[in-house]
Design a protein around this motif. Structure first.
Motif, mmCIF file in Angstrom:
data_model
loop_
_atom_site.group_PDB
_atom_site.id
_atom_site.type_symbol
_atom_site.label_atom_id
_atom_site.label_comp_id
_atom_site.label_asym_id
_atom_site.label_seq_id
_atom_site.Cartn_x
_atom_site.Cartn_y
_atom_site.Cartn_z
ATOM 1 N N ILE A 258 73.466 -54.499 -10.170
ATOM 2 C CA ILE A 258 72.260 -54.939 -10.876
ATOM 3 C C ILE A 258 71.562 -53.747 -11.526
ATOM 4 C CG2 ILE A 258 69.954 -55.930 -10.528
ATOM 5 C CD1 ILE A 258 71.277 -57.736 -8.355
ATOM 6 N N ALA A 259 71.521 -52.625 -10.823
ATOM 7 C CA ALA A 259 70.935 -51.408 -11.398
ATOM 8 C C ALA A 259 71.757 -50.930 -12.591
ATOM 9 C CB ALA A 259 70.849 -50.318 -10.334
ATOM 10 N N TYR A 260 73.084 -50.948 -12.448
ATOM 11 C CA TYR A 260 73.977 -50.542 -13.546
ATOM 12 C C TYR A 260 73.750 -51.411 -14.790
ATOM 13 C CZ TYR A 260 78.227 -51.121 -16.313
ATOM 14 O OH TYR A 260 79.113 -51.287 -17.357
ATOM 15 N N ALA A 261 73.718 -52.730 -14.600
ATOM 16 C CA ALA A 261 73.549 -53.639 -15.743
ATOM 17 C C ALA A 261 72.201 -53.445 -16.412
ATOM 18 C CB ALA A 261 73.712 -55.085 -15.279
ATOM 19 N N THR A 262 71.180 -53.178 -15.619
ATOM 20 C CA THR A 262 69.838 -52.986 -16.175
ATOM 21 C C THR A 262 69.781 -51.720 -17.023
ATOM 22 O OG1 THR A 262 68.901 -54.116 -14.244
ATOM 23 C CG2 THR A 262 67.388 -52.807 -15.579
ATOM 24 N N GLU A 263 70.510 -50.699 -16.618
ATOM 25 C CA GLU A 263 70.555 -49.455 -17.394
ATOM 26 C C GLU A 263 71.420 -49.594 -18.644
ATOM 27 O OE1 GLU A 263 72.050 -46.544 -14.716
ATOM 28 O OE2 GLU A 263 70.255 -46.517 -13.440
ATOM 29 N N THR A 264 72.428 -50.465 -18.577
ATOM 30 C CA THR A 264 73.413 -50.574 -19.654
ATOM 31 C C THR A 264 72.964 -51.512 -20.770
ATOM 32 O OG1 THR A 264 75.158 -50.174 -18.028
ATOM 33 C CG2 THR A 264 75.838 -51.098 -20.142
ATOM 34 N N TYR A 265 72.254 -52.571 -20.417
ATOM 35 C CA TYR A 265 71.835 -53.575 -21.387
ATOM 36 C C TYR A 265 70.308 -53.658 -21.440
ATOM 37 C CZ TYR A 265 76.728 -54.652 -20.682
ATOM 38 O OH TYR A 265 78.087 -54.542 -20.567
ATOM 39 N N ALA A 266 69.802 -54.358 -22.452
ATOM 40 C CA ALA A 266 68.352 -54.407 -22.679
ATOM 41 C C ALA A 266 67.688 -55.430 -21.757
ATOM 42 C CB ALA A 266 68.069 -54.735 -24.146
ATOM 43 N N ILE A 267 67.749 -55.163 -20.462
ATOM 44 C CA ILE A 267 67.226 -56.071 -19.452
ATOM 45 C C ILE A 267 65.837 -55.633 -19.013
ATOM 46 C CG2 ILE A 267 67.535 -56.838 -17.058
ATOM 47 C CD1 ILE A 267 70.565 -56.723 -17.541
ATOM 48 N N ASP A 268 64.929 -56.577 -18.967
ATOM 49 C CA ASP A 268 63.596 -56.322 -18.440
ATOM 50 C C ASP A 268 63.698 -56.277 -16.906
ATOM 51 O OD1 ASP A 268 60.991 -56.352 -17.552
ATOM 52 O OD2 ASP A 268 60.317 -57.938 -18.907
ATOM 53 N N PRO A 269 63.459 -55.137 -16.282
ATOM 54 C CA PRO A 269 63.613 -55.046 -14.825
ATOM 55 C C PRO A 269 62.629 -55.929 -14.059
ATOM 56 C CG PRO A 269 62.615 -53.055 -15.688
ATOM 57 C CD PRO A 269 63.055 -53.850 -16.877
ATOM 58 N N GLN A 270 61.605 -56.426 -14.746
ATOM 59 C CA GLN A 270 60.649 -57.323 -14.095
ATOM 60 C C GLN A 270 61.027 -58.792 -14.273
ATOM 61 O OE1 GLN A 270 56.705 -56.356 -15.515
ATOM 62 N NE2 GLN A 270 56.676 -54.402 -14.448
ATOM 63 N N GLN A 271 62.146 -59.046 -14.938
ATOM 64 C CA GLN A 271 62.580 -60.429 -15.158
ATOM 65 C C GLN A 271 64.067 -60.597 -14.833
ATOM 66 O OE1 GLN A 271 60.726 -62.975 -18.292
ATOM 67 N NE2 GLN A 271 60.456 -61.030 -19.329
ATOM 68 N N ARG A 272 64.438 -60.170 -13.664
ATOM 69 C CA ARG A 272 65.826 -60.324 -13.223
ATOM 70 C C ARG A 272 65.910 -61.483 -12.231
ATOM 71 N NH1 ARG A 272 67.100 -53.958 -12.047
ATOM 72 N NH2 ARG A 272 65.506 -54.363 -10.469
ATOM 73 N N TYR A 273 66.766 -62.443 -12.558
ATOM 74 C CA TYR A 273 66.936 -63.641 -11.744
ATOM 75 C C TYR A 273 68.359 -63.689 -11.193
ATOM 76 C CZ TYR A 273 62.623 -65.305 -13.939
ATOM 77 O OH TYR A 273 61.324 -65.433 -14.369
ATOM 78 N N LEU A 274 68.499 -64.262 -10.007
ATOM 79 C CA LEU A 274 69.809 -64.486 -9.396
ATOM 80 C C LEU A 274 70.042 -65.981 -9.273
ATOM 81 C CD1 LEU A 274 69.569 -61.920 -6.446
ATOM 82 C CD2 LEU A 274 70.470 -61.520 -8.749
ATOM 83 N N LEU A 275 71.256 -66.415 -9.608
ATOM 84 C CA LEU A 275 71.628 -67.814 -9.468
ATOM 85 C C LEU A 275 72.996 -67.871 -8.817
ATOM 86 C CD1 LEU A 275 71.210 -70.674 -12.036
ATOM 87 C CD2 LEU A 275 73.392 -70.359 -10.861
ATOM 88 N N GLY A 276 73.048 -68.488 -7.636
ATOM 89 C CA GLY A 276 74.316 -68.520 -6.917
ATOM 90 C C GLY A 276 74.622 -69.874 -6.321
ATOM 91 N N PHE A 277 75.923 -70.135 -6.161
ATOM 92 C CA PHE A 277 76.395 -71.356 -5.512
ATOM 93 C C PHE A 277 77.201 -70.989 -4.270
ATOM 94 C CE2 PHE A 277 79.887 -74.367 -4.810
ATOM 95 C CZ PHE A 277 79.155 -75.494 -4.484
ATOM 96 N N SER A 278 76.917 -71.641 -3.146
ATOM 97 C CA SER A 278 77.659 -71.477 -1.903
ATOM 98 C C SER A 278 77.664 -69.997 -1.485
ATOM 99 C CB SER A 278 79.070 -72.050 -2.058
ATOM 100 O OG SER A 278 79.709 -72.194 -0.812
ATOM 101 N N GLN A 279 78.814 -69.335 -1.457
ATOM 102 C CA GLN A 279 78.826 -67.916 -1.099
ATOM 103 C C GLN A 279 77.901 -67.128 -2.018
ATOM 104 O OE1 GLN A 279 82.194 -64.706 -1.603
ATOM 105 N NE2 GLN A 279 82.553 -65.707 0.374
ATOM 106 N N GLY A 280 77.861 -67.500 -3.285
ATOM 107 C CA GLY A 280 76.966 -66.835 -4.220
ATOM 108 C C GLY A 280 75.500 -67.096 -3.913
#
Length: 223
Positions: A90-112
């Motif tokens: 998540i830290a890597y992706a935030t540094e690599t793409y134009a992601i707002d670190p205050q708007q990071r959401y997780l969506l998972g199913f079962s194990q996820g």
């Protein structure tokens, strides 16, 4: 930094690296893959970055993030490693793409969903804006042995199948009860399904995500 996971990236059509966008990180279930998860969020028409993370352990035609001793009992070393590597991803992706670190959401199913809830607890509301957890639970060792961060203001959407043959509906109620004491913003819904995601369930969590984006408008600042 080379990420520990392969991933599926979807940028907004008008992607501008000078802006900051909300991001949804999807985590699939055991034996599935990141492309199956994209089908759940593809109808979301809000401008956001969607990153589907693929488990790094092959399982049949799909993948998993950790292995099990038995149903509901993760191999602890593998689970701990997955949580640590996902935080790093998540830290890597935030540094690599134009992601707002205050708007990071997780969506998972079962194990996820299990991992999404665990990450929400270990990273806390300052790093994760909200989660959607579909048919999962929080392992007891996460509640009692992990270092947990504040989540009292974190919006959480929990859903479960009334006829879930993998994780009985009792687990859904227990998971909801845990989160209802942990945060003031927990939504819990049951659906007349087995271990899956119905169209009504999808419609409801997409509506929840859109509302979450609206309540926390995206930034337009340049880098």
């Amino acid at each position: 930094m080379k990420p520990a996971y392969r991933y599926d990236l979807h940028l907004p059509p008008d992607y501008d690296p000078g802006r900051r966008y909300p991001a949804i990180f999807t985590l699939h279930g055991k034996g599935s893959n990141e492309r199956n998860m994209y089908g759940l969020v593809e109808p979301l028409d809000s401008p956001c970055i969607i990153i589907g993370i693929r488990g790094n352990l092959p399982l049949g035609a799909g993948y998993q993030f950790y292995e099990l001793k038995s149903l509901g009992k993760p191999i602890r070393e593998l689970f701990d490693t997955a949580v640590r590597q996902l935080e790093q991803f998540i830290a890597y992706a935030t540094e690599t793409y134009a992601i707002d670190p205050q708007q990071r959401y997780l969506l998972g199913f079962s194990q996820g969903a299990i991992l999404s809830m665990s990450l929400a607890l270990t990273m806390g509301q300052d790093q994760i804006r909200g989660i959607v957890a579909l048919n999962g639970y929080v392992p007891e060792f996460v509640k009692t042995e992990y270092t947990l961060q504040p989540v009292a203001q974190m919006p959480v959407f929990i859903s479960h199948g009334e006829y879930d043959s993998v994780f009985p509906v009792r687990i859904g109620h227990e998971t909801a009860a845990y989160w209802q004491t942990a945060t003031s913003a927990c939504t819990f819904k049951l659906y007349p399904t087995d271990h899956g995601v119905s169209p009504d369930n999808q419609r409801d969590f997409l509506s929840w995500l859109k509302q979450a984006f609206t309540s926390h408008p995206q930034g337009g600042d340049t880098i």
